[in-house]
Motif scaffolding. Sequence first.
Motif, PDB file in Angstrom:
ATOM      1  N   TRP A 232      14.645  80.958  33.240  1.00  0.00           N
ATOM      2  CA  TRP A 232      15.808  81.464  32.487  1.00  0.00           C
ATOM      3  C   TRP A 232      16.936  81.918  33.399  1.00  0.00           C
ATOM      4  N   THR A 233      16.587  82.432  34.590  1.00  0.00           N
ATOM      5  CA  THR A 233      17.614  83.048  35.454  1.00  0.00           C
ATOM      6  C   THR A 233      17.823  82.348  36.784  1.00  0.00           C
ATOM      7  N   VAL A 234      16.852  81.559  37.241  1.00  0.00           N
ATOM      8  CA  VAL A 234      16.957  80.935  38.560  1.00  0.00           C
ATOM      9  C   VAL A 234      17.161  79.424  38.434  1.00  0.00           C
ATOM     10  N   ALA A 235      16.236  78.748  37.753  1.00  0.00           N
ATOM     11  CA  ALA A 235      16.406  77.311  37.544  1.00  0.00           C
ATOM     12  C   ALA A 235      17.648  77.033  36.713  1.00  0.00           C
ATOM     13  N   ARG A 236      17.923  77.927  35.775  1.00  0.00           N
ATOM     14  CA  ARG A 236      19.131  77.891  34.962  1.00  0.00           C
ATOM     15  C   ARG A 236      19.701  79.310  34.894  1.00  0.00           C
ATOM     16  N   ASN A 237      20.917  79.434  34.408  1.00  0.00           N
ATOM     17  CA  ASN A 237      21.538  80.744  34.204  1.00  0.00           C
ATOM     18  C   ASN A 237      21.882  80.850  32.722  1.00  0.00           C
ATOM     19  N   ILE A 238      20.899  81.244  31.901  1.00  0.00           N
ATOM     20  CA  ILE A 238      21.008  81.067  30.456  1.00  0.00           C
ATOM     21  C   ILE A 238      21.588  82.290  29.741  1.00  0.00           C
ATOM     22  N   ASN A 239      21.461  83.470  30.323  1.00  0.00           N
ATOM     23  CA  ASN A 239      21.982  84.666  29.639  1.00  0.00           C
ATOM     24  C   ASN A 239      23.434  84.536  29.189  1.00  0.00           C
ATOM     25  N   PRO A 240      24.340  83.982  30.020  1.00  0.00           N
ATOM     26  CA  PRO A 240      25.732  83.879  29.556  1.00  0.00           C
ATOM     27  C   PRO A 240      25.894  83.021  28.300  1.00  0.00           C
ATOM     28  N   TYR A 241      25.051  81.999  28.138  1.00  0.00           N
ATOM     29  CA  TYR A 241      25.130  81.185  26.923  1.00  0.00           C
ATOM     30  C   TYR A 241      24.686  82.012  25.714  1.00  0.00           C
ATOM     31  N   ALA A 242      23.653  82.820  25.906  1.00  0.00           N
ATOM     32  CA  ALA A 242      23.228  83.711  24.826  1.00  0.00           C
ATOM     33  C   ALA A 242      24.330  84.713  24.489  1.00  0.00           C
ATOM     34  N   ASP A 243      24.994  85.258  25.510  1.00  0.00           N
ATOM     35  CA  ASP A 243      26.098  86.197  25.286  1.00  0.00           C
ATOM     36  C   ASP A 243      27.186  85.572  24.408  1.00  0.00           C
ATOM     37  N   ASN A 244      27.384  84.273  24.563  1.00  0.00           N
ATOM     38  CA  ASN A 244      28.418  83.552  23.812  1.00  0.00           C
ATOM     39  C   ASN A 244      27.901  83.003  22.486  1.00  0.00           C
ATOM     40  N   LEU A 245      26.660  83.364  22.114  1.00  0.00           N
ATOM     41  CA  LEU A 245      26.039  82.855  20.889  1.00  0.00           C
ATOM     42  C   LEU A 245      25.971  81.332  20.888  1.00  0.00           C
ATOM     43  N   ASP A 246      25.850  80.753  22.080  1.00  0.00           N
ATOM     44  CA  ASP A 246      25.894  79.304  22.237  1.00  0.00           C
ATOM     45  C   ASP A 246      24.475  78.753  22.375  1.00  0.00           C
ATOM     46  N   MET A 247      23.803  78.601  21.241  1.00  0.00           N
ATOM     47  CA  MET A 247      22.439  78.088  21.265  1.00  0.00           C
ATOM     48  C   MET A 247      22.405  76.607  21.610  1.00  0.00           C
ATOM     49  N   GLY A 248      23.517  75.909  21.427  1.00  0.00           N
ATOM     50  CA  GLY A 248      23.577  74.514  21.845  1.00  0.00           C
ATOM     51  C   GLY A 248      23.352  74.375  23.341  1.00  0.00           C
ATOM     52  N   ARG A 249      24.051  75.192  24.125  1.00  0.00           N
ATOM     53  CA  ARG A 249      23.876  75.140  25.568  1.00  0.00           C
ATOM     54  C   ARG A 249      22.529  75.723  25.998  1.00  0.00           C
ATOM     55  N   VAL A 250      22.037  76.737  25.283  1.00  0.00           N
ATOM     56  CA  VAL A 250      20.701  77.252  25.585  1.00  0.00           C
ATOM     57  C   VAL A 250      19.678  76.137  25.461  1.00  0.00           C
ATOM     58  N   ASN A 251      19.724  75.392  24.364  1.00  0.00           N
ATOM     59  CA  ASN A 251      18.768  74.311  24.155  1.00  0.00           C
ATOM     60  C   ASN A 251      18.904  73.229  25.205  1.00  0.00           C
ATOM     61  N   ALA A 252      20.144  72.892  25.554  1.00  0.00           N
ATOM     62  CA  ALA A 252      20.350  71.892  26.601  1.00  0.00           C
ATOM     63  C   ALA A 252      19.772  72.360  27.926  1.00  0.00           C
TER      64      ALA A 252
END
Length: 315
Positions: A232-252
């Motif tokens: 969640w934090t090293v291979a990808r940086n997913i928290n900012p997508y969650a902050d933006n309510l962007d589940m599309g980018r989270v899933n990608a």
Amino acid sequence: MRRLLTVVLICLGITAGALVAASPAYATVFQTYGSGVNVRADAYLSSAVVGTLSGPTSIDVDCQKQGDLVSNSDGTSSWWAHVPALGGYVTVVYVAIPEDQLPGVPVCGDGPPPETSDITLADVQAMFGSRIANPSIVQTGLPSLNQAMRDANINTPYRKAAFLATLVHESRLEYNIREIGDTRVYGGRGYIQLTGDFNYGPAGQYLGIDLLGNPDLALSLQWSAPIARWYWTVARNINPYADNLDMGRVNAAIGYPAGAEDQRRCDSFKSALQYLTGSVPAGVICTRPSKLKGDTSQLTRTQFDTLAKNGGGLG
């Protein structure tokens, strides 16, 4: 104009301080001015426009960050206000304050966690219902999962909702699950269904364990949650997508091709948001950008981040 509007708001008794009581505990209310002000996915003029403020608007700001410099006839600022309910950032140049930086608002990522309570079995059952198929296994894993969430700064309702909605689809929140029918040596395992030697190797190196030599460690109570945190934090940086309510980018970012599963995960995200915040905020994004609709699992973090950026326009 910014100073004048601030004075007018004070005279009307609708200052930011007076409105905070009606806002989430972690947010501060400000007033924008002007019309056609863009809300962007990040604090850059190249970022996607996720909304537009048609006129002066009260915004609930939880943090601010520096990005592109924006100027108008009233001033210049490189600070951008993060507005969770709108799923993005608004330049501070169009916020009705005399300063060029929001007073009393933490820098994004630097402030104290607005949400610190641990997730319980009752919580995830309320969020996801029958998807919690083995409550005893979920209960056993929750202490390590909550610790991983603290380590990953998954400490706001939006981040918790995105993380838990992802894991409930990856593994039903079971730390020891093996992907059904996957007999590959480096097939899916654990909370986040770690897959491929391109993930087992770096995850093991980061955590100081031999995942290539002993891939079943990814199923263990000791390592399943830290591996999910690593991804969640090293291979990808997913928290900012969650902050933006962007589940599309989270899933990608999780790394599978776009399809019907995206909407199912977004529905679970909304269910978790409803439980954690009492409502589903406006601005939830369920679809991916076109460049992220394929299988992104083997992209490096830099490659993924490059594809995840888009946008254009003003302000």
